[in-house]
Design an enzyme around this catalytic site. Sequence first.
Site, PDB file in Angstrom:
ATOM      1  N   ASP A  38       0.759  -1.282   0.005  1.00  0.00           N
ATOM      2  CA  ASP A  38      -0.174  -0.030  -0.080  1.00  0.00           C
ATOM      3  C   ASP A  38       0.970   1.249  -0.103  1.00  0.00           C
ATOM      4  O   ASP A  38       2.201   1.204   0.270  1.00  0.00           O
ATOM      5  CB  ASP A  38      -1.026   0.191   1.246  1.00  0.00           C
ATOM      6  CG  ASP A  38      -2.133   0.825   0.971  1.00  0.00           C
ATOM      7  OD1 ASP A  38      -3.217   0.058   0.747  1.00  0.00           O
ATOM      8  OD2 ASP A  38      -2.130   2.223   1.100  1.00  0.00           O
ATOM      9  N   ASP A  64       4.763   2.979  -3.859  1.00  0.00           N
ATOM     10  CA  ASP A  64       3.963   3.836  -4.772  1.00  0.00           C
ATOM     11  C   ASP A  64       4.040   2.982  -6.154  1.00  0.00           C
ATOM     12  O   ASP A  64       4.996   2.948  -6.917  1.00  0.00           O
ATOM     13  CB  ASP A  64       4.268   5.315  -5.098  1.00  0.00           C
ATOM     14  CG  ASP A  64       3.281   5.821  -6.004  1.00  0.00           C
ATOM     15  OD1 ASP A  64       2.520   5.224  -6.768  1.00  0.00           O
ATOM     16  OD2 ASP A  64       3.495   7.170  -6.150  1.00  0.00           O
ATOM     17  N   ASN A  91      -4.048  -4.374  -7.906  1.00  0.00           N
ATOM     18  CA  ASN A  91      -5.455  -3.943  -7.494  1.00  0.00           C
ATOM     19  C   ASN A  91      -5.508  -2.334  -7.113  1.00  0.00           C
ATOM     20  O   ASN A  91      -6.514  -1.452  -7.180  1.00  0.00           O
ATOM     21  CB  ASN A  91      -5.910  -4.398  -6.258  1.00  0.00           C
ATOM     22  CG  ASN A  91      -7.020  -3.671  -5.203  1.00  0.00           C
ATOM     23  OD1 ASN A  91      -8.056  -4.009  -5.663  1.00  0.00           O
ATOM     24  ND2 ASN A  91      -6.415  -3.094  -4.165  1.00  0.00           N
ATOM     25  N   TYR A 160     -10.790   8.484 -15.011  1.00  0.00           N
ATOM     26  CA  TYR A 160     -10.517   7.271 -14.312  1.00  0.00           C
ATOM     27  C   TYR A 160     -10.724   6.123 -15.285  1.00  0.00           C
ATOM     28  O   TYR A 160     -10.174   5.220 -15.466  1.00  0.00           O
ATOM     29  CB  TYR A 160     -11.576   7.184 -13.128  1.00  0.00           C
ATOM     30  CG  TYR A 160     -11.783   5.884 -12.421  1.00  0.00           C
ATOM     31  CD1 TYR A 160     -10.773   5.468 -11.611  1.00  0.00           C
ATOM     32  CD2 TYR A 160     -12.910   5.243 -12.495  1.00  0.00           C
ATOM     33  CE1 TYR A 160     -10.997   4.064 -10.776  1.00  0.00           C
ATOM     34  CE2 TYR A 160     -13.192   4.057 -11.704  1.00  0.00           C
ATOM     35  CZ  TYR A 160     -11.844   3.276 -10.947  1.00  0.00           C
ATOM     36  OH  TYR A 160     -12.400   2.413 -10.576  1.00  0.00           O
ATOM     37  N   LYS A 164      -8.405   3.068 -16.647  1.00  0.00           N
ATOM     38  CA  LYS A 164      -8.792   1.808 -16.244  1.00  0.00           C
ATOM     39  C   LYS A 164      -8.804   0.823 -17.631  1.00  0.00           C
ATOM     40  O   LYS A 164      -8.308  -0.135 -17.826  1.00  0.00           O
ATOM     41  CB  LYS A 164     -10.233   1.515 -15.686  1.00  0.00           C
ATOM     42  CG  LYS A 164     -10.125   1.976 -14.189  1.00  0.00           C
ATOM     43  CD  LYS A 164      -9.549   0.990 -13.615  1.00  0.00           C
ATOM     44  CE  LYS A 164      -9.725   0.755 -12.217  1.00  0.00           C
ATOM     45  NZ  LYS A 164      -8.794  -0.038 -11.286  1.00  0.00           N
TER      46      LYS A 164
HETATM   47  N1  LIG Z   1     -14.998   0.424  -4.754  1.00  0.00           N
HETATM   48  C1  LIG Z   1     -15.785   0.432  -5.737  1.00  0.00           C
HETATM   49  O1  LIG Z   1     -17.001   0.643  -5.931  1.00  0.00           O
HETATM   50  C2  LIG Z   1     -14.752  -0.126  -7.115  1.00  0.00           C
HETATM   51  C3  LIG Z   1     -15.673  -0.134  -8.353  1.00  0.00           C
HETATM   52  C4  LIG Z   1     -14.797  -0.457  -9.341  1.00  0.00           C
HETATM   53  C5  LIG Z   1     -13.511  -0.887  -9.409  1.00  0.00           C
HETATM   54  N2  LIG Z   1     -12.949  -0.399  -8.146  1.00  0.00           N
HETATM   55  C6  LIG Z   1     -11.539  -0.949  -8.126  1.00  0.00           C
HETATM   56  O2  LIG Z   1     -11.189  -1.691  -7.108  1.00  0.00           O
HETATM   57  C7  LIG Z   1      -9.748  -1.409  -6.630  1.00  0.00           C
HETATM   58  C8  LIG Z   1      -9.941  -1.086  -5.269  1.00  0.00           C
HETATM   59  O3  LIG Z   1     -10.635  -0.099  -4.980  1.00  0.00           O
HETATM   60  P1  LIG Z   1     -11.152   0.204  -3.464  1.00  0.00           P
HETATM   61  O4  LIG Z   1     -12.605   0.567  -3.532  1.00  0.00           O
HETATM   62  O5  LIG Z   1     -10.828  -0.822  -2.558  1.00  0.00           O
HETATM   63  O6  LIG Z   1     -10.054   1.323  -3.166  1.00  0.00           O
HETATM   64  P2  LIG Z   1      -9.788   2.041  -1.837  1.00  0.00           P
HETATM   65  O7  LIG Z   1      -9.432   3.441  -2.071  1.00  0.00           O
HETATM   66  O8  LIG Z   1     -10.630   1.491  -0.659  1.00  0.00           O
HETATM   67  O9  LIG Z   1      -8.268   1.400  -1.490  1.00  0.00           O
HETATM   68  C9  LIG Z   1      -7.184   1.483  -2.418  1.00  0.00           C
HETATM   69  C10 LIG Z   1      -5.924   1.307  -1.654  1.00  0.00           C
HETATM   70  O10 LIG Z   1      -4.904   1.657  -2.577  1.00  0.00           O
HETATM   71  C11 LIG Z   1      -3.957   2.370  -2.005  1.00  0.00           C
HETATM   72  N3  LIG Z   1      -2.955   3.011  -3.093  1.00  0.00           N
HETATM   73  C12 LIG Z   1      -3.593   3.967  -3.762  1.00  0.00           C
HETATM   74  N4  LIG Z   1      -2.854   4.549  -4.670  1.00  0.00           N
HETATM   75  C13 LIG Z   1      -1.730   3.811  -4.370  1.00  0.00           C
HETATM   76  C14 LIG Z   1      -0.734   3.227  -5.237  1.00  0.00           C
HETATM   77  N5  LIG Z   1      -0.064   4.557  -6.041  1.00  0.00           N
HETATM   78  N6  LIG Z   1       0.460   2.522  -4.591  1.00  0.00           N
HETATM   79  C15 LIG Z   1      -0.019   1.884  -3.808  1.00  0.00           C
HETATM   80  N7  LIG Z   1      -1.151   1.786  -3.239  1.00  0.00           N
HETATM   81  C16 LIG Z   1      -1.929   2.741  -3.592  1.00  0.00           C
HETATM   82  C17 LIG Z   1      -4.728   3.287  -0.996  1.00  0.00           C
HETATM   83  O11 LIG Z   1      -3.730   3.884  -0.224  1.00  0.00           O
HETATM   84  C18 LIG Z   1      -5.794   2.284  -0.484  1.00  0.00           C
HETATM   85  O12 LIG Z   1      -5.316   1.925   0.862  1.00  0.00           O
HETATM   86  C19 LIG Z   1      -9.155  -0.249  -7.530  1.00  0.00           C
HETATM   87  O13 LIG Z   1      -8.506  -0.703  -8.757  1.00  0.00           O
HETATM   88  C20 LIG Z   1     -10.682   0.348  -8.038  1.00  0.00           C
HETATM   89  O14 LIG Z   1     -10.522   1.124  -9.202  1.00  0.00           O
HETATM   90  C21 LIG Z   1     -13.291  -0.191  -7.134  1.00  0.00           C
END
Ligand SMILES: NC(=O)c1ccc[n+]([C@@H]2O[C@H](COP(=O)([O-])OP(=O)(O)OC[C@H]3O[C@@H](n4cnc5c(N)ncnc54)[C@H](O)[C@@H]3O)[C@@H](O)[C@H]2O)c1
Length: 248
Positions: A38, A64, A91, A160, A164
């Site tokens: 993370d 990162d 992810n 976004y 993606k």
């Molecule tokens: N939550 C939704 O409804 C949803 C819907 C469609 C797709 N997604 C996808 O699911 C995945 C996870 O989403 P989520 O909702 O759990 O997000 P979230 O924001 O709850 O968690 C994401 C985590 O990634 C970490 N992060 C962010 N940028 C980073 C980087 N550059 N390097 C390393 N870590 C990093 C953040 O610190 C955070 O802990 C993402 O790819 C998102 O696009 C989520």
Amino acid sequence: MIFDLTGKVALVTGAGQGVGAGIARRLADQGAAIAVNDLVADRASATVDELVERGARALAIQFDVGDYESVVAGVKEIEAQLGHIDVLVNNAGVPENMGVAKFSETTPADWASFVDVNLYGVLNCCNVVIKGMCERGFGRVITISSAAGTAGAPIGVAVYGASKGGGLAFMRNLALEVARQGVTANCIALGLMNNVPKEFLPALAESIPVGRAGDPDEIGACCVYLASDEAGWMTGQTLQLNGGSVTT
Ligand SMILES: NC(=O)c1ccc[n+]([C@@H]2O[C@H](COP(=O)([O-])OP(=O)(O)OC[C@H]3O[C@@H](n4cnc5c(N)ncnc54)[C@H](O)[C@@H]3O)[C@@H](O)[C@H]2O)c1
């Protein structure tokens, strides 16, 4: 046991919370050792504590994904502590404080954080692990995408979605490039998940055919399959995991 991941090492990026933590949990429950990446070190450590409590081997690793040199250093550390990476789950994909905005109201300065994490992040992590996977004749790469990248969504997520979609197109090509070397590359395009702000959830969930948002553990279960030996014939695909909100 089917889908047994004992002896495998998985790197899950952005696994300090939300979907990534659910993926890490499910992979760990099948026996994989997990590198929990993370951007925020405390989040990664919290997930590791949870995995260790469940009996898993896990390592917190802050970097990162958008910064190539940090990914190189992070993967080196993972290999030293856990062994070579068999499974990569890209992810991380939500920039910190991500907002929504009509594309016409954005400027180039607003675009970089999306591309950095969702396109460069995927390219960086794949680039650092893919050669080793091919040499060893086994690898599983999974990228978490979104309906915004496959179908589009009228909610101010055009940039976004573009980032993606870029990651998704890359994965298709990667899958073809490494197909003869025991390495698969697939995407999971998610619909609305239950970790979005609670105040929006009931109204948004109503529009989903199954009547609810997805749970991170459900995404983890899909990753267990894609990471497994049994999924060797599944490659170059985008699985839509969304409660029916986009059908194919
Ligand atoms: N939550 C939704 O409804 C949803 C819907 C469609 C797709 N997604 C996808 O699911 C995945 C996870 O989403 P989520 O909702 O759990 O997000 P979230 O924001 O709850 O968690 C994401 C985590 O990634 C970490 N992060 C962010 N940028 C980073 C980087 N550059 N390097 C390393 N870590 C990093 C953040 O610190 C955070 O802990 C993402 O790819 C998102 O696009 C989520």
